[in-house]
Structures are given as C-alpha cells and as structure tokens.
Design a protein around this motif. Structure first.
Motif, PDB file in Angstrom:
ATOM      1  N   CYS A 202      96.701  33.755  71.666  1.00 28.20           N
ATOM      2  CA  CYS A 202      96.529  33.981  73.100  1.00 28.20           C
ATOM      3  C   CYS A 202      97.602  34.903  73.656  1.00 28.20           C
ATOM      4  CB  CYS A 202      96.576  32.652  73.859  1.00 28.20           C
ATOM      5  SG  CYS A 202      95.194  31.560  73.507  1.00 28.20           S
ATOM      6  N   SER A 203      97.209  35.760  74.580  1.00 29.60           N
ATOM      7  CA  SER A 203      98.168  36.533  75.352  1.00 29.60           C
ATOM      8  C   SER A 203      98.780  35.623  76.416  1.00 29.60           C
ATOM      9  CB  SER A 203      97.483  37.739  75.994  1.00 29.60           C
ATOM     10  OG  SER A 203      96.494  37.300  76.918  1.00 29.60           O
ATOM     11  N   GLN A 204      99.720  36.157  77.198  1.00 32.34           N
ATOM     12  CA  GLN A 204     100.365  35.327  78.207  1.00 32.34           C
ATOM     13  C   GLN A 204      99.375  34.889  79.288  1.00 32.34           C
ATOM     14  OE1 GLN A 204     103.494  34.108  78.006  1.00 32.34           O
ATOM     15  NE2 GLN A 204     102.887  32.864  79.755  1.00 32.34           N
ATOM     16  N   ALA A 205      98.486  35.784  79.694  1.00 28.61           N
ATOM     17  CA  ALA A 205      97.481  35.421  80.700  1.00 28.61           C
ATOM     18  C   ALA A 205      96.534  34.354  80.173  1.00 28.61           C
ATOM     19  CB  ALA A 205      96.701  36.663  81.128  1.00 28.61           C
ATOM     20  N   GLU A 206      96.132  34.475  78.912  1.00 27.58           N
ATOM     21  CA  GLU A 206      95.253  33.479  78.313  1.00 27.58           C
ATOM     22  C   GLU A 206      95.980  32.155  78.118  1.00 27.58           C
ATOM     23  OE1 GLU A 206      92.447  36.568  75.731  1.00 27.58           O
ATOM     24  OE2 GLU A 206      94.144  35.539  74.801  1.00 27.58           O
ATOM     25  N   GLU A 207      97.260  32.230  77.778  1.00 26.12           N
ATOM     26  CA  GLU A 207      98.043  31.009  77.592  1.00 26.12           C
ATOM     27  C   GLU A 207      98.223  30.265  78.908  1.00 26.12           C
ATOM     28  OE1 GLU A 207     102.540  30.133  76.114  1.00 26.12           O
ATOM     29  OE2 GLU A 207     101.291  31.325  74.750  1.00 26.12           O
ATOM     30  N   ASN A 208      98.381  31.009  79.998  1.00 24.48           N
ATOM     31  CA  ASN A 208      98.517  30.356  81.305  1.00 24.48           C
ATOM     32  C   ASN A 208      97.245  29.615  81.698  1.00 24.48           C
ATOM     33  OD1 ASN A 208     101.109  31.397  81.538  1.00 24.48           O
ATOM     34  ND2 ASN A 208     100.459  33.188  82.691  1.00 24.48           N
ATOM     35  N   SER A 210      95.234  28.189  79.545  1.00 25.50           N
ATOM     36  CA  SER A 210      94.944  27.171  78.532  1.00 25.50           C
ATOM     37  C   SER A 210      95.578  25.840  78.918  1.00 25.50           C
ATOM     38  CB  SER A 210      95.463  27.617  77.162  1.00 25.50           C
ATOM     39  OG  SER A 210      94.882  28.850  76.773  1.00 25.50           O
ATOM     40  N   SER A 211      94.898  24.770  78.557  1.00 25.01           N
ATOM     41  CA  SER A 211      95.412  23.431  78.836  1.00 25.01           C
ATOM     42  C   SER A 211      96.331  22.926  77.735  1.00 25.01           C
ATOM     43  CB  SER A 211      94.252  22.444  79.017  1.00 25.01           C
ATOM     44  OG  SER A 211      93.436  22.408  77.857  1.00 25.01           O
ATOM     45  N   SER A 212      96.282  23.546  76.560  1.00 27.10           N
ATOM     46  CA  SER A 212      97.123  23.128  75.443  1.00 27.10           C
ATOM     47  C   SER A 212      97.326  24.314  74.513  1.00 27.10           C
ATOM     48  CB  SER A 212      96.473  21.964  74.680  1.00 27.10           C
ATOM     49  OG  SER A 212      97.261  21.582  73.571  1.00 27.10           O
ATOM     50  N   THR A 213      98.479  24.349  73.846  1.00 25.25           N
ATOM     51  CA  THR A 213      98.778  25.394  72.864  1.00 25.25           C
ATOM     52  C   THR A 213      99.289  24.754  71.587  1.00 25.25           C
ATOM     53  OG1 THR A 213     101.047  25.663  73.716  1.00 25.25           O
ATOM     54  CG2 THR A 213      99.342  27.127  74.608  1.00 25.25           C
ATOM     55  N   MET A 214      99.105  25.447  70.486  1.00 24.78           N
ATOM     56  CA  MET A 214      99.537  24.939  69.183  1.00 24.78           C
ATOM     57  C   MET A 214     100.024  26.085  68.318  1.00 24.78           C
ATOM     58  SD  MET A 214      97.437  22.772  66.279  1.00 24.78           S
ATOM     59  CE  MET A 214      97.458  21.277  67.265  1.00 24.78           C
ATOM     60  N   VAL A 215     101.083  25.829  67.554  1.00 25.74           N
ATOM     61  CA  VAL A 215     101.621  26.771  66.570  1.00 25.74           C
ATOM     62  C   VAL A 215     101.711  26.047  65.237  1.00 25.74           C
ATOM     63  CG1 VAL A 215     103.557  28.256  65.912  1.00 25.74           C
ATOM     64  CG2 VAL A 215     102.953  28.001  68.325  1.00 25.74           C
ATOM     65  N   VAL A 216     101.188  26.661  64.189  1.00 30.65           N
ATOM     66  CA  VAL A 216     101.223  26.080  62.844  1.00 30.65           C
ATOM     67  C   VAL A 216     101.855  27.091  61.904  1.00 30.65           C
ATOM     68  CG1 VAL A 216      99.855  25.247  60.889  1.00 30.65           C
ATOM     69  CG2 VAL A 216      99.222  24.592  63.206  1.00 30.65           C
ATOM     70  N   ALA A 217     102.872  26.649  61.140  1.00 31.74           N
ATOM     71  CA  ALA A 217     103.488  27.454  60.089  1.00 31.74           C
ATOM     72  C   ALA A 217     103.040  26.894  58.745  1.00 31.74           C
ATOM     73  CB  ALA A 217     105.011  27.426  60.205  1.00 31.74           C
ATOM     74  N   TYR A 218     102.613  27.769  57.856  1.00 29.57           N
ATOM     75  CA  TYR A 218     101.904  27.319  56.648  1.00 29.57           C
ATOM     76  C   TYR A 218     102.294  28.188  55.457  1.00 29.57           C
ATOM     77  CZ  TYR A 218      97.776  26.351  53.687  1.00 29.57           C
ATOM     78  OH  TYR A 218      96.928  25.996  52.664  1.00 29.57           O
ATOM     79  N   MET A 219     102.447  27.542  54.285  1.00 25.64           N
ATOM     80  CA  MET A 219     102.670  28.250  53.029  1.00 25.64           C
ATOM     81  C   MET A 219     101.372  28.203  52.228  1.00 25.64           C
ATOM     82  SD  MET A 219     106.535  27.290  51.762  1.00 25.64           S
ATOM     83  CE  MET A 219     106.233  25.537  51.573  1.00 25.64           C
ATOM     84  N   PRO A 220     100.611  29.288  52.179  1.00 30.27           N
ATOM     85  CA  PRO A 220      99.295  29.250  51.529  1.00 30.27           C
ATOM     86  C   PRO A 220      99.351  28.943  50.040  1.00 30.27           C
ATOM     87  CG  PRO A 220      99.474  31.135  53.000  1.00 30.27           C
ATOM     88  CD  PRO A 220     100.845  30.557  52.873  1.00 30.27           C
ATOM     89  N   SER A 221     100.293  29.538  49.294  1.00 27.93           N
ATOM     90  CA  SER A 221     100.337  29.312  47.847  1.00 27.93           C
ATOM     91  C   SER A 221     100.663  27.865  47.515  1.00 27.93           C
ATOM     92  CB  SER A 221     101.362  30.248  47.201  1.00 27.93           C
ATOM     93  OG  SER A 221     100.998  31.600  47.394  1.00 27.93           O
ATOM     94  N   ALA A 222     101.549  27.278  48.313  1.00 23.10           N
ATOM     95  CA  ALA A 222     101.909  25.876  48.101  1.00 23.10           C
ATOM     96  C   ALA A 222     100.975  24.921  48.824  1.00 23.10           C
ATOM     97  CB  ALA A 222     103.346  25.631  48.561  1.00 23.10           C
ATOM     98  N   ASP A 223     100.107  25.452  49.691  1.00 19.87           N
ATOM     99  CA  ASP A 223      99.181  24.644  50.483  1.00 19.87           C
ATOM    100  C   ASP A 223      99.957  23.550  51.237  1.00 19.87           C
ATOM    101  OD1 ASP A 223      96.838  23.777  51.620  1.00 19.87           O
ATOM    102  OD2 ASP A 223      96.224  22.564  49.903  1.00 19.87           O
TER     103      ASP A 223
END
Length: 267
Positions: A202-208, A210-223
């Motif tokens: 989301c951009s800043q306007a879209e984030e404003n 939104s009722s909720s936001t989420m960030v996920v950090a992931y290692m694909p090779s290690a799953d």
C-alpha cells in the motif's frame, strides 16, 4: 516625514500578496481502482543496486569504506543501507556475534510527518524490528566476539508498512554484498486491509484508508517466517489469509533480489 519610509531593521513583506494554493484533499484511493492501476496483489516495480556506498567511500580517503551497501527503490520508496563489519564487538567473551541496526528517516522523506535530524522514538522502535527480522538469517555463531552494523537511511517514504518491508529487503541485499554468511536472504512484503480485502504494498494514501496493516519477513529457502508485524484488528481467517498472501509475494520479491545480486556479480 515621508509615509513610505522603509524600516531597514526588519524584513519587509511583499507589497502584493496572493492567496496560497492548497493541496486538494485526497478522496478514497480505491474508489476507481488503485491510483497506479495495479491489481490488489501486485507489488510496485523494484529497482536494486548493490555497492554504491562502498564504491563512493573507497574513492574518498577521509571516510572508511563500507563492507557492503545497497540502494533499493520500490515505487516512491527509496532506501539506502551501508553494512560495516564484522568488526570487534563490545563483548570480548561473546560466543555469538551481534547484529545492530541504525534506522533513520531523512528530514525530507515523509510527506505525512515532519522529521527532525534527531533520531525519534519511532525510528528506534523500527531499528529493533529490523534487528529481529534480519538476525535469524545471519550465521552469528560464525562471528564470535564480532559486531555487524547496518546503517539505513530512508530517502523517500510512501507508506510506513511498505517502507519497513523495503528496508528489510535493502538490508538483505547489503549483507549479501558485504559477504556476510547467511542461512538465506530475507524478503519482506506488506499488506493493508480495505473493505475486507487485503491489498499488497500500500501507498501512504492507501494505508491511511486501511483498517489494518501487516508486514511479513520470510526466508523462502528455509521456509521460515522471521518476523511479523500487524497493526489493527482482524479475524483469525483474515490474518491467516494475509500471512499466506505475504509469503507468496515474498517469494516473488526474493527472486528479484537474487537477480539483482547475480547482476552485480557479473558487472
């Protein structure tokens, strides 16, 4: 005495003034689809380059060269990162290495908040988030008594959650450029909940809107998910849907990071 005498002790304003032009208030960013015509699960175009700060510092005798660096651009988000180390840590008897992150916004980077050159409390909080997201991917046992430092500067921001995700991607690229031993590179992606639908990157306007936001950090090779951050209330099914969608998008971002690293080696 002349009536039009000028007072030279103060700065006089202009004789003619005009009404300022104010920026129009943004309406619903999802009223006619997304402003940049992206689909709901599409990430903004990514540009990445490794080694820009290392090269510049090596040309200057007055500054120490960074071990690795990266510049990351995703839409209107621009982030730079410099990695120093491994170098001697503060604890001489530590069996594990230490990863430290210094995160800062440039004073002109945020359109929604005035920034100061002094480090704020939110920047310190984001620094801890980044350490928790990146540290599981580094082989800290291979660097006893050592410290690895990452210095991040956000040049331009467009969405707080999206900026955090872009910063994680930038640090991963800088660590790889520095030759730090890692289990896998960490890829991150953000989402926002709008009208019971999850919207990617989301951009800043879209984030404003939104009722909720989420960030996920992931290692694909290690799953393996190294970090997850959520603001706002969602149901269990909505949270599970967002995590699965973020993991799929992290896999796409991971492929872009790998291609960028391969291109930097061939240059």
């Amino acid at each position: 005495m002349a009536t039009n005498a000028m007072d030279r002790r103060r700065i006089n304003g202009p004789q003619r003034t005009v009404e300022p032009i104010y920026k129009e208030e943004a309406g619903d960013p999802f009223a006619n689809g997304r402003n940049d015509s992206r689909s709901l699960d599409q990430v903004r175009p990514i540009y990445m380059k490794t080694g820009p700060l290392s090269t510049q510092a090596s040309l200057s005798a007055s500054s120490a060269a960074a071990s690795g660096s990266a510049f990351y651009e995703q839409g209107n988000i621009r982030v730079s990162c410099a990695v120093y180390g491994p170098r001697q840590g503060r604890k001489s008897n530590a069996r594990m290495g230490i990863f430290d992150c210094d995160f800062r916004y440039a004073p002109f980077s945020c359109s929604w908040k005035k920034r100061s050159h002094i480090r704020g409390s939110d920047e310190k909080e984001i620094s801890l988030m980044l350490e928790h997201a990146i540290a599981p991917a580094i082989r800290l046992d291979a660097y006893p008594k050592a410290c690895i430092d990452a210095f991040v500067t956000v040049i331009e921001s467009d969405g707080k959650a999206a900026t955090i995700a872009a910063t994680i991607n930038c640090i991963s690229a800088a660590l790889a450029d520095a030759g730090i031993e890692m289990y896998d590179s960490v890829a991150a992606c953000s989402m926002g909940l709008w009208d019971s639908q999850w919207v990617a990157d989301c951009s800043q306007a879209e984030e404003n809107a939104s009722s909720s936001t989420m960030v996920v950090a992931y290692m694909p090779s290690a799953d393996e998910v190294t970090y997850m951050l959520q603001h706002g209330k969602t149901s269990l099914d909505q949270t599970d849907q967002a995590v699965q969608t973020c993991i799929n998008m992290c896999t796409r971002v991971y492929a872009v990071i790998c291609r960028g690293l391969q291109a930097s080696i061939s240059e």
